[in-house]
Design a protein around this motif. Sequence first.
Motif, short mmCIF file in Angstrom:
data_model
loop_
_atom_site.label_atom_id
_atom_site.label_comp_id
_atom_site.label_asym_id
_atom_site.label_seq_id
_atom_site.Cartn_x
_atom_site.Cartn_y
_atom_site.Cartn_z
N GLY A 88 0.81 -1.21 0.00
CA GLY A 88 0.00 0.00 0.00
C GLY A 88 0.84 1.26 0.00
O GLY A 88 0.55 2.22 -0.73
N SER A 89 1.89 1.27 0.80
CA SER A 89 2.76 2.45 0.88
C SER A 89 3.53 2.65 -0.41
O SER A 89 3.75 3.79 -0.84
CB SER A 89 3.74 2.30 2.06
OG SER A 89 3.04 2.27 3.28
N LYS A 93 -7.22 2.06 8.52
CA LYS A 93 -7.75 3.42 8.50
C LYS A 93 -6.68 4.45 8.17
O LYS A 93 -6.94 5.42 7.46
CB LYS A 93 -8.39 3.75 9.84
CG LYS A 93 -9.70 3.02 10.08
CD LYS A 93 -10.34 3.45 11.39
CE LYS A 93 -11.66 2.75 11.60
NZ LYS A 93 -12.30 3.17 12.88
N ARG A 94 -5.49 4.24 8.68
CA ARG A 94 -4.43 5.19 8.38
C ARG A 94 -4.09 5.17 6.89
O ARG A 94 -3.93 6.22 6.26
CB ARG A 94 -3.18 4.87 9.21
CG ARG A 94 -2.07 5.86 8.97
CD ARG A 94 -0.83 5.53 9.77
NE ARG A 94 0.25 6.44 9.43
CZ ARG A 94 1.51 6.27 9.80
NH1 ARG A 94 1.86 5.25 10.53
NH2 ARG A 94 2.43 7.15 9.44
N GLY A 95 -4.01 3.98 6.32
CA GLY A 95 -3.73 3.87 4.89
C GLY A 95 -4.85 4.43 4.04
O GLY A 95 -4.61 5.06 3.01
N ILE A 96 -6.09 4.21 4.47
CA ILE A 96 -7.24 4.75 3.74
C ILE A 96 -7.17 6.28 3.75
O ILE A 96 -7.35 6.93 2.71
CB ILE A 96 -8.56 4.27 4.37
CG1 ILE A 96 -8.72 2.76 4.17
CG2 ILE A 96 -9.75 5.02 3.76
CD1 ILE A 96 -9.85 2.15 4.99
N GLU A 108 -9.40 -3.18 1.89
CA GLU A 108 -9.50 -4.63 2.08
C GLU A 108 -8.98 -5.05 3.45
O GLU A 108 -9.44 -6.04 4.03
CB GLU A 108 -8.71 -5.37 1.00
CG GLU A 108 -9.38 -5.37 -0.37
CD GLU A 108 -8.49 -6.00 -1.43
OE1 GLU A 108 -7.43 -6.58 -1.06
OE2 GLU A 108 -8.83 -5.91 -2.62
N ARG A 109 -8.01 -4.29 3.97
CA ARG A 109 -7.38 -4.61 5.25
C ARG A 109 -7.89 -3.74 6.39
O ARG A 109 -7.35 -3.80 7.50
CB ARG A 109 -5.86 -4.48 5.10
CG ARG A 109 -5.29 -5.59 4.23
CD ARG A 109 -4.01 -5.23 3.53
NE ARG A 109 -3.59 -6.32 2.64
CZ ARG A 109 -4.11 -6.53 1.43
NH1 ARG A 109 -5.05 -5.74 0.96
NH2 ARG A 109 -3.70 -7.55 0.70
#
Length: 328
Positions: free
Chosen positions: A122-123, A158-161, A154-155
């Motif tokens: 993701g990063s 929340k931080r990634g979203i 999918e995971r």
Amino acid sequence: MSLYDLGYTDFFDPHWNYESAKVLFEECLALCREVGNRSLLAWALWQLGGRATRFEGDYRRATALYEESLALFRELKYKWGVAGSLWGLGDVALRQADYKRAAALLEESLALCREMGTFYIGSLLHSLGEVALYQRNFERAKNFFEEGLAWHRERADKRGIAWSLEELGLMARYQGHYEQAKALFKESLALSRETGNIDIAWALGGMGLVAQDQGDYPRAQALHKERLALLQRQGYKLAIVDCVERLAQVACVQGQLERAARLFGAATAVRETIGAPVPPCDHEDYERDIAAVRAGLGDTKFAKAWEGGRAMTLEQAIKFALEYLLRR
């Protein structure tokens, strides 16, 4: 191992205790060299490259740390570490506007991560999206950001979203879709506040830019100042410089030309020191504002204010940027 774990814990504290983490990782690094623990040494090098040094803007040292960690991980045949070091080197190249090198390193890292299915994916999609965005390749950027958003959703990350939403908002803003950008930034900010992470600074910056674009300069200034106060605690020099430049732009359009010149001068000095030029996606606006300030002040007054800004320390520039409040 305890020093490494303590440093890791400090870094991932919601307030990001960079100074404490850096001290602990440096001590861990020294001990690893002394006792010959090559595996932990590689991770300590990687942590110092990404978790402390890079945020201070010392890209030369960050590159050296990542390169040493990469060599060790390759010798140890540890693919996760190889992927992480490639990512770090690619991210440093991105900050230095070496986009060709950044893309090559990040894509190599992403290929390894897809093979292993690691949490770096993701990063890396985010970073590759930034490479495209900074070059105004919006379609390519959108593909990376949307894939990254789907990966984080999918995971339930929340931080990634929040991170992905902020970048999609930034892209919408560059394309002139201000209401769409505003909605994305608001959603990102709400998620970041929910997780209590200092990443809220990025959404605040996006909202400030949209307010600026729509002519609400007092709101833009308030948002940029709130962001700057957070970044000051985080110590991320490049983001601080970006924020100082945004406040300079607001000062420029409000007729505070001497103030704008000083802020632009201060930001330029830091960019030169850390070797991070203005990204191509911002260059046209940057040059336009510098020219407007110079024309408004005249060459002599502009030069004096500009050099006054260049002579400031980063701390002085932050204080100067935060102390003035626009009136509606």
